[in-house]
Design a protein around this motif. Sequence first.
Motif, mmCIF file in Angstrom:
data_model
loop_
_atom_site.group_PDB
_atom_site.id
_atom_site.type_symbol
_atom_site.label_atom_id
_atom_site.label_comp_id
_atom_site.label_asym_id
_atom_site.label_seq_id
_atom_site.Cartn_x
_atom_site.Cartn_y
_atom_site.Cartn_z
ATOM 1 N N VAL A 261 12.541 -54.755 -63.433
ATOM 2 C CA VAL A 261 12.958 -54.894 -62.034
ATOM 3 C C VAL A 261 11.722 -55.137 -61.179
ATOM 4 C CG1 VAL A 261 13.986 -53.700 -60.060
ATOM 5 C CG2 VAL A 261 14.972 -53.409 -62.353
ATOM 6 N N LEU A 262 11.778 -56.159 -60.352
ATOM 7 C CA LEU A 262 10.652 -56.458 -59.478
ATOM 8 C C LEU A 262 10.561 -55.425 -58.354
ATOM 9 C CD1 LEU A 262 8.861 -58.884 -60.140
ATOM 10 C CD2 LEU A 262 11.177 -59.189 -61.019
ATOM 11 N N LYS A 263 9.356 -54.966 -58.118
ATOM 12 C CA LYS A 263 9.115 -53.980 -57.070
ATOM 13 C C LYS A 263 9.541 -54.528 -55.704
ATOM 14 C CE LYS A 263 5.321 -51.693 -57.708
ATOM 15 N NZ LYS A 263 3.871 -51.399 -57.782
ATOM 16 N N SER A 264 9.472 -55.831 -55.545
ATOM 17 C CA SER A 264 9.793 -56.453 -54.262
ATOM 18 C C SER A 264 11.288 -56.667 -54.049
ATOM 19 C CB SER A 264 9.086 -57.805 -54.161
ATOM 20 O OG SER A 264 9.442 -58.634 -55.261
ATOM 21 N N SER A 265 12.088 -56.393 -55.082
ATOM 22 C CA SER A 265 13.541 -56.597 -54.947
ATOM 23 C C SER A 265 14.104 -55.752 -53.801
ATOM 24 C CB SER A 265 14.244 -56.207 -56.255
ATOM 25 O OG SER A 265 15.643 -56.139 -56.060
ATOM 26 N N LYS A 266 14.965 -56.381 -53.032
ATOM 27 C CA LYS A 266 15.642 -55.668 -51.935
ATOM 28 C C LYS A 266 16.916 -54.976 -52.422
ATOM 29 C CE LYS A 266 13.925 -58.745 -48.277
ATOM 30 N NZ LYS A 266 12.992 -59.493 -49.160
ATOM 31 N N HIS A 267 17.180 -55.115 -53.710
ATOM 32 C CA HIS A 267 18.415 -54.554 -54.280
ATOM 33 C C HIS A 267 18.063 -53.707 -55.501
ATOM 34 C CE1 HIS A 267 20.082 -57.508 -51.580
ATOM 35 N NE2 HIS A 267 19.544 -58.490 -52.278
ATOM 36 N N GLN A 268 17.263 -52.705 -55.289
ATOM 37 C CA GLN A 268 16.742 -51.908 -56.399
ATOM 38 C C GLN A 268 17.862 -51.269 -57.224
ATOM 39 O OE1 GLN A 268 13.487 -51.306 -57.516
ATOM 40 N NE2 GLN A 268 12.930 -53.014 -56.202
ATOM 41 N N ASP A 269 18.834 -50.679 -56.575
ATOM 42 C CA ASP A 269 19.889 -49.979 -57.316
ATOM 43 C C ASP A 269 20.657 -50.940 -58.210
ATOM 44 O OD1 ASP A 269 19.148 -47.635 -56.132
ATOM 45 O OD2 ASP A 269 20.804 -47.582 -54.684
#
Length: 338
Positions: A261-269
């Motif tokens: 998962v990219l740290k920059s993702s706005k959709h972490q969950d």
Amino acid sequence: MAAAVASVAAAGLVLAACGGGSGAASGGDKPTLTLYNAQHEDLIKLMVDGFTKDTGIKVQMRNGEDFELANQLVQEGSASPADVFLTENSPAMTLVDGKGLFATVGSEALSNVPERYTPSDKSWVGFAARATVLAYNPTQVKDAELPGSLLDLADPRWKGKVGIAAGGADFQAIVSAVLALKGEAATEQWLKGLKTNAKIYQGNGAVMRAVNSGEIAAGVIYHYYWYKDQAEAGDNSKNVKLHFFGHQDPGAFVSVSGAGVLKSSKHQDEAQQLVAFLTSEKGQKILADSDALEYPVGSGVPANPALPPLKSLDAPTLDVASLNGPQVVELMRQAGLL
């Protein structure tokens, strides 16, 4: 899928132009995830469709090669639209991880997969594996003449008889295992021998076809090329047998396909849910039941019964985070293989 490292920059521009923006609403409050995918597109589509069916979360796939997409992620940095990254081989995961771009994988996915398929910093997790094999033509190589080690292919007796797909991420992952297990000096010597002995092909499939036709006696590939062809008509493998090196030799290397998962993702969950699904029993069964004939590594799901059990391969133990793609590329360039 073989990645040509040299095409990184151009491919990045093409990929950047593909698809819509990340996070577009997919219905209700659920976002659409953007997946940078370097694994086989048909396999991942099956797995992603299963994920969407389970969760209602849609996934937009952008497909490319391991190092194309890894370098694109590095270029994009925190501005990347990607939520999740999948590769065929782990060195590209290590490249992205080295730039600090991954978030820590969630506990559910980590608990699904044995530690040997996860880097020590838990920044990504393995979800599939493929075994290194020597494909050989038994009319040209008797069983008693098979090499005991992958490193034996540098011996002069193999001059002109062996094929490799030097430009591909698959073979470069194998070289990275040699480097991790045997060190730089031994790897340089082995690559020098391969430069003298080996014919270069564009991809593992081309190597197997050359063995099948008798153009070369043997070639280094991943196992599933042979098993997939055998499951079809066998036209490209009817004259080919596989030699598994075993004995924890570098030639018994099992390459791990990674998910992070990219740290920059706005959709972490939601991104963590996707990685958890890929490693879950349901996701791993989709992989095992597909015609990809790769190995599942998570949730205790057995491989397709046509394959030898993963544990029987006696693969060497490696920290998957130790596989160094950039150093391998430099060593192969110095040897004249790239």
